[in-house]
Design a protein around this motif. Structure first.
Motif, PDB file in Angstrom:
ATOM      1  N   GLY A  83       0.784  -1.228   0.000  1.00  0.00           N
ATOM      2  CA  GLY A  83       0.000   0.000   0.000  1.00  0.00           C
ATOM      3  C   GLY A  83       0.812   1.272   0.000  1.00  0.00           C
ATOM      4  O   GLY A  83       0.261   2.349  -0.207  1.00  0.00           O
ATOM      5  N   VAL A  84       2.120   1.170   0.204  1.00  0.00           N
ATOM      6  CA  VAL A  84       2.967   2.360   0.142  1.00  0.00           C
ATOM      7  C   VAL A  84       3.057   2.801  -1.319  1.00  0.00           C
ATOM      8  O   VAL A  84       3.187   1.971  -2.226  1.00  0.00           O
ATOM      9  CB  VAL A  84       4.375   2.079   0.709  1.00  0.00           C
ATOM     10  N   VAL A  85       2.955   4.096  -1.557  1.00  0.00           N
ATOM     11  CA  VAL A  85       3.065   4.656  -2.904  1.00  0.00           C
ATOM     12  C   VAL A  85       4.424   5.333  -3.019  1.00  0.00           C
ATOM     13  O   VAL A  85       4.736   6.241  -2.240  1.00  0.00           O
ATOM     14  CB  VAL A  85       1.927   5.656  -3.197  1.00  0.00           C
ATOM     15  N   LEU A  86       5.219   4.870  -3.972  1.00  0.00           N
ATOM     16  CA  LEU A  86       6.573   5.388  -4.162  1.00  0.00           C
ATOM     17  C   LEU A  86       6.649   6.211  -5.452  1.00  0.00           C
ATOM     18  O   LEU A  86       6.300   5.701  -6.526  1.00  0.00           O
ATOM     19  CB  LEU A  86       7.574   4.241  -4.268  1.00  0.00           C
ATOM     20  N   PRO A  87       7.112   7.456  -5.392  1.00  0.00           N
ATOM     21  CA  PRO A  87       7.373   8.219  -6.620  1.00  0.00           C
ATOM     22  C   PRO A  87       8.696   7.730  -7.219  1.00  0.00           C
ATOM     23  O   PRO A  87       9.719   7.708  -6.542  1.00  0.00           O
ATOM     24  CB  PRO A  87       7.463   9.666  -6.134  1.00  0.00           C
ATOM     25  N   CYS A  88       8.645   7.309  -8.477  1.00  0.00           N
ATOM     26  CA  CYS A  88       9.801   6.651  -9.100  1.00  0.00           C
ATOM     27  C   CYS A  88      10.085   7.195 -10.495  1.00  0.00           C
ATOM     28  O   CYS A  88       9.242   7.829 -11.111  1.00  0.00           O
ATOM     29  CB  CYS A  88       9.519   5.157  -9.228  1.00  0.00           C
ATOM     30  N   ARG A  89      11.288   6.867 -10.965  1.00  0.00           N
ATOM     31  CA  ARG A  89      11.659   7.123 -12.353  1.00  0.00           C
ATOM     32  C   ARG A  89      12.067   5.790 -12.975  1.00  0.00           C
ATOM     33  O   ARG A  89      12.654   4.932 -12.300  1.00  0.00           O
ATOM     34  CB  ARG A  89      12.769   8.152 -12.467  1.00  0.00           C
ATOM     35  N   PRO A  90      11.735   5.580 -14.244  1.00  0.00           N
ATOM     36  CA  PRO A  90      12.017   4.282 -14.869  1.00  0.00           C
ATOM     37  C   PRO A  90      13.485   4.114 -15.245  1.00  0.00           C
ATOM     38  O   PRO A  90      14.150   5.059 -15.652  1.00  0.00           O
ATOM     39  CB  PRO A  90      11.142   4.294 -16.116  1.00  0.00           C
ATOM     40  N   LEU A  91      13.961   2.883 -15.093  1.00  0.00           N
ATOM     41  CA  LEU A  91      15.293   2.495 -15.555  1.00  0.00           C
ATOM     42  C   LEU A  91      15.205   1.655 -16.820  1.00  0.00           C
ATOM     43  O   LEU A  91      16.166   1.560 -17.574  1.00  0.00           O
ATOM     44  CB  LEU A  91      16.023   1.687 -14.480  1.00  0.00           C
ATOM     45  N   GLY A  92      14.055   1.030 -17.024  1.00  0.00           N
ATOM     46  CA  GLY A  92      13.893   0.194 -18.204  1.00  0.00           C
ATOM     47  C   GLY A  92      12.743  -0.763 -18.034  1.00  0.00           C
ATOM     48  O   GLY A  92      11.950  -0.663 -17.101  1.00  0.00           O
ATOM     49  N   VAL A  93      12.679  -1.692 -18.956  1.00  0.00           N
ATOM     50  CA  VAL A  93      11.610  -2.688 -18.935  1.00  0.00           C
ATOM     51  C   VAL A  93      12.188  -4.052 -19.305  1.00  0.00           C
ATOM     52  O   VAL A  93      12.964  -4.168 -20.253  1.00  0.00           O
ATOM     53  CB  VAL A  93      10.443  -2.281 -19.861  1.00  0.00           C
ATOM     54  N   LEU A  94      11.837  -5.052 -18.503  1.00  0.00           N
ATOM     55  CA  LEU A  94      12.166  -6.438 -18.804  1.00  0.00           C
ATOM     56  C   LEU A  94      10.977  -6.999 -19.568  1.00  0.00           C
ATOM     57  O   LEU A  94       9.875  -7.095 -19.030  1.00  0.00           O
ATOM     58  CB  LEU A  94      12.411  -7.238 -17.522  1.00  0.00           C
ATOM     59  N   MET A  95      11.196  -7.321 -20.826  1.00  0.00           N
ATOM     60  CA  MET A  95      10.102  -7.783 -21.675  1.00  0.00           C
ATOM     61  C   MET A  95       9.921  -9.295 -21.498  1.00  0.00           C
ATOM     62  O   MET A  95      10.879 -10.060 -21.615  1.00  0.00           O
ATOM     63  CB  MET A  95      10.390  -7.436 -23.127  1.00  0.00           C
TER      64      MET A  95
END
Length: 179
Positions: A83-95
């Motif tokens: 339930g914790v909401v974290l403000p984040c920035r993306p590093l990438g995506v594992l497809m």
């Protein structure tokens, strides 16, 4: 009044992506937020000996090809709570693509995992892309995701990694439209 975590704003301060934690780092069970109950429920235990290496959750106000919000793995060195909401920035995506082993049609479905880092994670300031992780660490994450679904009757395959721009495009593609 309960909160529907799936409908929280997509972004917060300084345009950071919100991530809702379902299963915190170290958890031996997969928790899942159920919007109808507005509660976190037990999805399944992980394979014996496995723990989430980082906080695991979803990006609110999105809906991926599997009908669920986009999956998110928060790369940092501390656990939080469901339930914790974290403000984040993306590093990438594992497809990743997968299919149920008992699927009659044999159709595969994309189920990518977005790798992010909290914007206030000072020890991760130098990370800009998944490529900043060692090859070994990326391979361990791939192995983790394949191993934890093995007994969940899913046939999963890793298709590779893409960078933060691809993660942003994925989020934009699957952002829910306003009602």
């Amino acid at each position: 009044m309960a909160t529907d975590f799936t409908r929280l704003p997509l972004r917060g301060f300084q345009d950071a992506l919100h991530v809702v934690v379902e299963s915190p780092r170290g958890s031996t069970v997969k928790l899942k937020y159920e919007p109808k109950l507005q509660a976190f429920t037990l999805s399944r235990p992980l394979t014996r000996g496995f723990r989430y290496p980082f906080d695991w959750g979803f990006i609110p106000s999105t809906q991926g090809p599997d009908g669920d919000p986009l999956d998110a793995l928060v790369y940092w060195d501390v656990p939080t709570w469901p339930g914790v909401v974290l403000p984040c920035r993306p590093l990438g995506v594992l497809m990743v693509d997968q299919k149920k082993r008992d699927s009659q049609k044999g159709e595969r479905e994309r189920n990518d995992r977005i790798l992010l880092v909290p914007v206030n994670a000072a020890r991760a300031d130098g990370l800009r892309s998944y490529q900043d992780l060692s090859q070994r660490e990326r391979e361990e994450l791939e192995h983790f995701f394949l191993a934890v679904v093995h007994f969940a009757d899913k046939d999963a395959r890793v298709l590779g990694w893409e960078g933060p721009d691809s993660a942003e495009r994925l989020v934009q593609q699957y952002t829910l439209k306003e009602d």
